[in-house]
Design an enzyme around this catalytic site. Structure first.
Site, PDB file in Angstrom:
ATOM      1  N   LYS A  41     -12.451  -3.524  -4.637  1.00  0.00           N
ATOM      2  CA  LYS A  41     -13.338  -2.361  -4.678  1.00  0.00           C
ATOM      3  C   LYS A  41     -12.685  -1.192  -5.393  1.00  0.00           C
ATOM      4  CE  LYS A  41     -13.667  -2.791  -0.161  1.00  0.00           C
ATOM      5  NZ  LYS A  41     -13.990  -2.561   1.269  1.00  0.00           N
ATOM      6  N   LYS A  64       0.813  -1.221   0.000  1.00  0.00           N
ATOM      7  CA  LYS A  64       0.000   0.000   0.000  1.00  0.00           C
ATOM      8  C   LYS A  64       0.843   1.267   0.000  1.00  0.00           C
ATOM      9  CE  LYS A  64      -4.094  -2.062   2.125  1.00  0.00           C
ATOM     10  NZ  LYS A  64      -5.046  -2.039   3.271  1.00  0.00           N
ATOM     11  N   LYS A  94      -6.630  -9.955  -7.506  1.00  0.00           N
ATOM     12  CA  LYS A  94      -7.737 -10.136  -6.576  1.00  0.00           C
ATOM     13  C   LYS A  94      -8.890  -9.194  -6.921  1.00  0.00           C
ATOM     14  CE  LYS A  94      -8.697 -10.202  -1.599  1.00  0.00           C
ATOM     15  NZ  LYS A  94      -8.149  -9.932  -0.265  1.00  0.00           N
TER      16      LYS A  94
END
Length: 355
Positions: A220, A115, A217
């Site tokens: 969202k 991240k 994956k």
């Protein structure tokens, strides 16, 4: 594992629309676990600001996740549903765990590396300390089990490390105050205040991949809405996304090994298996040798059958804001009472004068 009362804790961040991966990997398990365990389910709104501080719709996203919990079958009367920021003991214990955990532990977390990217110096301190807050979420209730996906296993291992270090560092005070619980650690029996929480990873689709790229994956944050099935999608949208899902030109294999090196085919078979609560072997036995032109309609019908009622119930519940807020308020009060009981012991063990 221990003499701690079995208790499940898990949480979902209120960021973006919940999708099929969230449902199969987490929420459906939440529903099943409430039949066998005491459960606490949390909308972790404090976690959502670690990577992105400003959110235009955090309140509505929090309500939306709550509606998804309820629409999927979680019972807020028998169990606890609340949002994290209502219970300040989460943040209080997270600070103590920041002092227990080591910087080296945090630097090894692969999710932080992913991240933060190449510009780690500009990542927030909250993002680095995210695992401490996750550990606090779990251990402030002294939860014994957490249903987690593969990507969260490392964080749960860190939770166990933090619990073990706290128990070890304060072992004498825990024993003298009579606040410990006997736990088996290997061949030893030790006295600890926090349990060594165990993961619950099960089911045929713990990791659901993108409908546009089987190597990624389902997310969202993917810019393509066709990459995922949102829990708010209606029947027509669900069918359209499955029809457009990326596949290869070969028919489905007649043996499970034939899915190797075919990520999109493997993903769709896994989704079918999870939605039908069957094994991948069973799915291959039924559809092996068939083209995707035959398999996709069957998968679309199954997905609509399972997900469209949840979407409709989510819309109904979301329209009643007062009800959703009352669930969160009641859950927060019940969770807060449990968390404060734990923190009273923690303050006493550390020596914090709070009365």
């Amino acid at each position: 594992m221990s003499a701690f009362k079995p208790l499940v804790f898990s949480g979902v961040q209120p960021t973006g629309n919940l999708h099929l991966g969230n449902y199969l990997g987490a929420i459906r398990k939440f529903v099943a676990l409430q039949e066998t365990h005491d459960c606490i389910y949390c909308v972790v709104d404090l976690h959502s600001i670690t990577a992105q501080l400003v959110h235009d719709d955090l309140v509505e996203q929090t309500r939306s996740i709550t509606a998804a919990f309820l629409a999927s079958g979680i019972d807020p009367k028998k169990h606890i549903v609340f949002n994290q920021s209502r219970v300040p003991q989460h943040a209080e214990l997270a600070w103590i765990f920041n002092c227990v955990a080591r910087i080296g532990w945090m630097n090894r977390m692969t999710q932080f590396k992913d991240k933060a990217g190449k510009d780690r110096e500009n990542a927030s301190l909250g993002l680095l300390a995210y695992p401490s807050l996750m550990a606090a979420d779990i251990l402030v209730y002294r939860a014994t089990h957490v249903p987690v996906g593969d990507d969260q296993k490392q964080h749960l291992e860190l939770t166990r490390d933090i619990a073990a270090k706290f128990n070890n560092d304060f072992s004498a005070r825990i024993a003298s105050l009579g606040l410990g619980v006997e736990m088996e650690m290997g061949e030893e029996t030790v006295n600890g205040f926090f349990p060594l929480t165990e993961p619950l990873i099960e089911g045929p689709a713990t990791r659901v991949m993108s409908l546009r790229d089987g190597s990624k994956k389902m997310s969202k944050s993917d810019p393509s809405d066709l990459s995922r099935i949102n829990l708010t999608d209606d029947a027509d949208t669900i069918s359209k996304k499955i029809r457009k899902a990326k596949t290869d030109p070969e028919p489905l294999p007649s043996e499970l090994d034939g899915l190797k090196e075919r990520p999109e085919a493997e993903n769709l078979v896994g989704i079918y298996a999870a939605l039908s609560e069957r094994s991948r072997e069973d799915v291959i036995a039924e559809f092996g040798g068939q083209q995707f032109s035959a398999f996709k309609p069957a998968l679309a019908d199954l997905a609509v059958d399972r997900l469209a009622p949840i979407a409709a119930e989510m819309r109904r519940i979301s329209a009643d804001r007062a009800f959703v807020d009352s669930v969160l308020r009641d859950g927060g009060e019940r969770a807060g009472a449990k968390a404060e009981a734990t923190m009273k012991g923690v303050r006493e063990i550390i020596g914090l004068l709070a009365d």
